[in-house]
Write a protein that holds these residues in place. Structure first.
Motif, PDB file in Angstrom:
ATOM      1  N   SER A 169       0.817  -1.219   0.000  1.00 27.97           N
ATOM      2  CA  SER A 169       0.000   0.000   0.000  1.00 27.97           C
ATOM      3  C   SER A 169       0.847   1.264   0.000  1.00 27.97           C
ATOM      4  CB  SER A 169      -0.931   0.006   1.218  1.00 27.97           C
ATOM      5  OG  SER A 169      -0.196  -0.107   2.423  1.00 27.97           O
ATOM      6  N   SER A 170       2.151   1.135   0.172  1.00 26.92           N
ATOM      7  CA  SER A 170       3.043   2.298   0.078  1.00 26.92           C
ATOM      8  C   SER A 170       4.399   1.834  -0.435  1.00 26.92           C
ATOM      9  CB  SER A 170       3.208   2.980   1.443  1.00 26.92           C
ATOM     10  OG  SER A 170       3.914   2.144   2.345  1.00 26.92           O
ATOM     11  N   GLU A 171       5.029   2.692  -1.213  1.00 30.46           N
ATOM     12  CA  GLU A 171       6.336   2.377  -1.769  1.00 30.46           C
ATOM     13  C   GLU A 171       7.405   3.160  -1.016  1.00 30.46           C
ATOM     14  OE1 GLU A 171       6.610   2.858  -5.935  1.00 30.46           O
ATOM     15  OE2 GLU A 171       4.951   1.488  -6.387  1.00 30.46           O
ATOM     16  N   ILE A 172       8.371   2.441  -0.515  1.00 29.63           N
ATOM     17  CA  ILE A 172       9.466   3.067   0.228  1.00 29.63           C
ATOM     18  C   ILE A 172      10.767   2.705  -0.474  1.00 29.63           C
ATOM     19  CG2 ILE A 172      10.678   3.207   2.447  1.00 29.63           C
ATOM     20  CD1 ILE A 172       8.072   2.414   3.802  1.00 29.63           C
ATOM     21  N   ALA A 173      11.539   3.714  -0.806  1.00 29.29           N
ATOM     22  CA  ALA A 173      12.796   3.486  -1.515  1.00 29.29           C
ATOM     23  C   ALA A 173      13.894   3.120  -0.519  1.00 29.29           C
ATOM     24  CB  ALA A 173      13.195   4.732  -2.294  1.00 29.29           C
ATOM     25  N   PRO A 174      14.788   2.219  -0.904  1.00 31.95           N
ATOM     26  CA  PRO A 174      15.917   1.904  -0.014  1.00 31.95           C
ATOM     27  C   PRO A 174      16.836   3.106   0.153  1.00 31.95           C
ATOM     28  CG  PRO A 174      16.221   0.883  -2.171  1.00 31.95           C
ATOM     29  CD  PRO A 174      14.831   1.445  -2.159  1.00 31.95           C
ATOM     30  N   THR A 175      17.502   3.165   1.274  1.00 33.88           N
ATOM     31  CA  THR A 175      18.399   4.280   1.572  1.00 33.88           C
ATOM     32  C   THR A 175      19.765   4.014   0.959  1.00 33.88           C
ATOM     33  OG1 THR A 175      17.256   4.722   3.652  1.00 33.88           O
ATOM     34  CG2 THR A 175      19.494   5.608   3.416  1.00 33.88           C
ATOM     35  N   VAL A 176      20.282   5.008   0.270  1.00 32.47           N
ATOM     36  CA  VAL A 176      21.613   4.919  -0.340  1.00 32.47           C
ATOM     37  C   VAL A 176      22.456   6.067   0.206  1.00 32.47           C
ATOM     38  CG1 VAL A 176      22.956   4.938  -2.466  1.00 32.47           C
ATOM     39  CG2 VAL A 176      20.684   3.874  -2.428  1.00 32.47           C
ATOM     40  N   ILE A 177      23.572   5.741   0.820  1.00 31.06           N
ATOM     41  CA  ILE A 177      24.459   6.743   1.404  1.00 31.06           C
ATOM     42  C   ILE A 177      25.854   6.567   0.819  1.00 31.06           C
ATOM     43  CG2 ILE A 177      25.522   7.605   3.545  1.00 31.06           C
ATOM     44  CD1 ILE A 177      23.091   6.568   5.038  1.00 31.06           C
ATOM     45  N   ASP A 178      26.426   7.659   0.358  1.00 32.20           N
ATOM     46  CA  ASP A 178      27.789   7.614  -0.179  1.00 32.20           C
ATOM     47  C   ASP A 178      28.764   7.641   0.996  1.00 32.20           C
ATOM     48  OD1 ASP A 178      30.098   7.706  -1.599  1.00 32.20           O
ATOM     49  OD2 ASP A 178      29.585   9.446  -2.827  1.00 32.20           O
ATOM     50  N   THR A 179      28.822   6.521   1.674  1.00 30.68           N
ATOM     51  CA  THR A 179      29.645   6.468   2.889  1.00 30.68           C
ATOM     52  C   THR A 179      31.132   6.593   2.588  1.00 30.68           C
ATOM     53  OG1 THR A 179      29.604   4.067   2.731  1.00 30.68           O
ATOM     54  CG2 THR A 179      27.986   5.088   4.176  1.00 30.68           C
ATOM     55  N   ARG A 180      31.559   6.119   1.423  1.00 30.69           N
ATOM     56  CA  ARG A 180      32.980   6.207   1.084  1.00 30.69           C
ATOM     57  C   ARG A 180      33.418   7.651   0.964  1.00 30.69           C
ATOM     58  NH1 ARG A 180      30.576   1.333   1.488  1.00 30.69           N
ATOM     59  NH2 ARG A 180      32.017  -0.362   1.023  1.00 30.69           N
ATOM     60  N   ARG A 181      32.591   8.479   0.340  1.00 33.69           N
ATOM     61  CA  ARG A 181      32.933   9.903   0.204  1.00 33.69           C
ATOM     62  C   ARG A 181      33.018  10.554   1.577  1.00 33.69           C
ATOM     63  NH1 ARG A 181      30.130  14.382   0.485  1.00 33.69           N
ATOM     64  NH2 ARG A 181      28.147  13.222   0.543  1.00 33.69           N
ATOM     65  N   GLU A 182      32.028  10.295   2.430  1.00 30.54           N
ATOM     66  CA  GLU A 182      32.052  10.853   3.775  1.00 30.54           C
ATOM     67  C   GLU A 182      33.259  10.352   4.561  1.00 30.54           C
ATOM     68  OE1 GLU A 182      28.414  10.135   5.789  1.00 30.54           O
ATOM     69  OE2 GLU A 182      27.158  10.938   4.190  1.00 30.54           O
ATOM     70  N   PHE A 183      33.597   9.084   4.348  1.00 27.66           N
ATOM     71  CA  PHE A 183      34.720   8.483   5.072  1.00 27.66           C
ATOM     72  C   PHE A 183      36.024   9.211   4.747  1.00 27.66           C
ATOM     73  CE2 PHE A 183      38.196   5.302   4.769  1.00 27.66           C
ATOM     74  CZ  PHE A 183      38.338   5.019   6.116  1.00 27.66           C
ATOM     75  N   TYR A 184      36.289   9.414   3.459  1.00 25.42           N
ATOM     76  CA  TYR A 184      37.546  10.045   3.067  1.00 25.42           C
ATOM     77  C   TYR A 184      37.567  11.538   3.382  1.00 25.42           C
ATOM     78  CZ  TYR A 184      38.863   5.726   0.725  1.00 25.42           C
ATOM     79  OH  TYR A 184      39.198   4.413   0.466  1.00 25.42           O
ATOM     80  N   GLU A 185      36.405  12.169   3.380  1.00 27.09           N
ATOM     81  CA  GLU A 185      36.352  13.601   3.693  1.00 27.09           C
ATOM     82  C   GLU A 185      36.695  13.888   5.149  1.00 27.09           C
ATOM     83  OE1 GLU A 185      32.527  15.069   2.658  1.00 27.09           O
ATOM     84  OE2 GLU A 185      33.021  15.371   0.527  1.00 27.09           O
ATOM     85  N   ASN A 186      36.345  12.973   6.054  1.00 28.30           N
ATOM     86  CA  ASN A 186      36.524  13.222   7.490  1.00 28.30           C
ATOM     87  C   ASN A 186      37.804  12.627   8.061  1.00 28.30           C
ATOM     88  OD1 ASN A 186      34.005  14.521   7.646  1.00 28.30           O
ATOM     89  ND2 ASN A 186      32.936  12.578   7.881  1.00 28.30           N
ATOM     90  N   GLN A 187      38.626  12.016   7.220  1.00 22.58           N
ATOM     91  CA  GLN A 187      39.819  11.342   7.725  1.00 22.58           C
ATOM     92  C   GLN A 187      40.859  12.304   8.285  1.00 22.58           C
ATOM     93  OE1 GLN A 187      41.361   8.627   4.705  1.00 22.58           O
ATOM     94  NE2 GLN A 187      40.730   6.927   5.987  1.00 22.58           N
ATOM     95  N   SER A 188      40.911  13.509   7.766  1.00 21.61           N
ATOM     96  CA  SER A 188      41.982  14.440   8.159  1.00 21.61           C
ATOM     97  C   SER A 188      41.470  15.650   8.919  1.00 21.61           C
ATOM     98  CB  SER A 188      42.747  14.895   6.905  1.00 21.61           C
ATOM     99  OG  SER A 188      43.309  13.791   6.221  1.00 21.61           O
ATOM    100  N   VAL A 189      40.269  15.550   9.474  1.00 20.49           N
ATOM    101  CA  VAL A 189      39.693  16.669  10.225  1.00 20.49           C
ATOM    102  C   VAL A 189      39.819  16.367  11.717  1.00 20.49           C
ATOM    103  CG1 VAL A 189      37.636  18.062  10.631  1.00 20.49           C
ATOM    104  CG2 VAL A 189      38.070  17.133   8.346  1.00 20.49           C
TER     105      VAL A 189
END
Length: 515
Positions: A169-189
């Motif tokens: 009765s309702s369509e829910i889309a799976p969650t997609v997160i670009d975790t690799r991008r976030e991972f590399y962005e926060n490595q040196s902060v």
């Protein structure tokens, strides 16, 4: 009617798929089997209230539920959702056509809202390994579960969302997160930087050597000399986590329930600094339902024990085996769990009970006997596992105010990364060996064998400074790291000389001399 749903049992880092078999017949009984603990058995009351508050009624039937395999212990409240969906499907309120394609996990509030659970990341990994089409988790667990690719992960807020999803009765889309991008962005902060540390060049050098080779280190100095300040900045100079290290570290924190809602992958090496009142179980892990301790939460990072002699001796002694084996096994009557704990052990302490032994600006009232008893709180076997002993003095204000800012962490980190790459290449054919601190005695003879001049220097140092025999291999390991920092293939006498200087507490006359 018989209906099956699927969830998972998490024991340590091991995850087992659990089939929830729901059968209904005439009667009014409720039976739950399958080695369920109290939290799982109490799910009946939570499910009943959630159904009533969402417009359903608990079926007036004889309900028998089996959690298969029945010989694996089931713990926690994460079974609420698959049990509730199984009961509704067996009663004809939920379409059961696609139930076998999804793994479900989540705790039910009395209003039907889904509450977060522990271990969503290892559960998602298991769902992918068992080829489930998707995984349904509470909304709060979506970021850690969505780290896993090749499986659709759905974050649901309420029981009604899950019912509508299976009923179409309702369509829910799976969650997609670009975790690799976030991972590399926060490595040196990093919030803390070695540029804030003025002076203490010799101590910063010792920390650099320790970080380059993964060596354990202890700092001895009076209060206010900067021991804790520098230790807290150590993660900023350690090599960045690899994706595999990050995934392993994140799993441990997920199982322990230590991940925040906005965290997907842990991108920086952990830094754990427990208080000296910590218990044995809290440090190494355990409990009635064994959970990771501080040494496992520090996996791939740093465990810092401030004021080391203030810790209970029994607490310190339980670290001896994990420091050597880099994993901890917690055994119970019917099962055991194993957690990894490969960490850098960093400690700090005062040189005496009053803290001012050897400090030129304060007088120490402690006798040599008192100092020795204070030092004896740390056992020889534990001290044997600490490669670098570093003495530290407080910087006078007159000098502190005139000094320039220290070398930034980013510059130090580049040198350490370069040294670690040399070690990775050296140990690429050795499984489980990544840095010099992990070398075995056999590998020492292969990669850190001293020449005749260095061997003569070692012999003189052990005789004149009263160094113990256990210091020999530690000196060679540290000397190998110092050579890597300078880019030298061979361990030379100058590397040995610096390494000898890092064994102060092995000297037999330490408590009888001035620092």
């Amino acid at each position: 009617m018989l209906v099956n749903t699927y969830c998972a049992a998490v024991n340590g880092l091991e995850v087992n798929t659990v089939k929830v078999e729901v059968s209904m017949a005439r009667g009014v009984q409720f039976h739950l089997s399958g080695l369920a603990d109290t939290a799982v058995k109490e799910s009946h009351d939570r499910i009943k209230a959630a159904l009533v508050n969402n417009g359903f009624k608990m079926p007036v039937m004889d309900i028998t539920i089996n959690l298969s395999p029945a010989d694996i212990k089931k713990e926690g409240s994460g079974y609420d959702l698959p049990l509730a969906i199984g009961i509704l499907a067996a009663n004809g309120k939920v379409v059961s056509e696609h139930l076998s394609e999804y793994m479900l996990v989540g705790e039910l509030g009395l209003d039907g809202r889904l509450q977060p659970v522990r271990g969503a990341l290892p559960i998602a990994i298991k769902a992918r390994a068992d080829h489930f089409k998707g995984l349904i988790v509470p909304k709060q667990n979506i970021r850690e579960a969505a780290v896993v690719n090749q499986v659709d992960v759905y974050g649901m807020e309420t029981l009604m969302d899950v019912i509508r999803f299976f009923n179409g009765s309702s369509e829910i889309a799976p969650t997609v997160i670009d975790t690799r991008r976030e991972f590399y962005e926060n490595q040196s902060v990093f919030e803390l930087d070695f540029a804030d540390v003025r002076g203490q060049e010799s101590v910063k050098r010792a920390l650099e050597v320790a970080a380059a080779g993964g060596h354990n280190l202890i700092m001895i100095g009076p209060p206010g000399s900067g021991k804790s300040m520098m230790a807290k900045r150590l993660p900023s100079i350690l090599p960045p986590l690899s994706l595999s290290e990050s995934l392993e570290t994140t799993q441990i924190h997920s199982v322990a329930g230590k991940l925040s809602r906005d965290t997907s992958l842990i991108s920086q090496r952990p830094f754990r600094a427990p208080h000296h009142t910590i218990s044995q179980v809290a440090l190494v892990g355990g409990g009635a339902n064994p959970q990771p301790g501080e040494i496992s939460l520090a996996h791939n990072g740093v465990l810092f024990l401030d004021e080391l002699p203030e810790f209970s001796r029994s607490v310190l002694e339980v670290m001896r085996q994990p420091l050597e084996d880099r994993h901890i096994t917690i055994s119970r009557a019917k099962y055991s769990v194993q957690y990894p704990c490969s960490f850098m052990f960093v400690a700090s302490m005062n040189p005496c009970p009053c803290g001012y032994y050897g400090d030129p600006t304060h007088s120490c009232a402690c006798t040599p006997g008192q100092i020795q008893r204070y030092m004896n709180k740390i056992s020889g076997p534990l001290l044997d596992r600490i490669d670098i002993h570093c003495e530290i003095q407080a910087v006078p204000f007159s000098q502190l105010s005139q000094m320039q800012p220290g070398e930034p962490s980013a510059v130090i980190r580049e040198r350490i990364i370069k040294a670690r790459k040399i070690q990775e290449e050296r140990f690429k054919s050795y499984k489980g060996i990544y840095c010099n601190a992990m070398m075995t005695e056999k590998m020492l003879h292969q990669f850190a064998e001293p020449d005749a001049e260095s061997l003569h220097m070692l012999r003189m140092a052990m005789e004149r400074l009263k160094l113990s025999a256990r210091a020999y291999s530690r000196i060679l390991k540290v000397a190998r790291t110092i050579a890597d920092l300078t880019g030298s293939e061979k361990v030379e006498s100058m590397h040995i000389a610096e390494a000898i200087g890092y064994r102060n507490l092995d000297r037999g006359d330490w408590a009888e001399r001035g620092v």
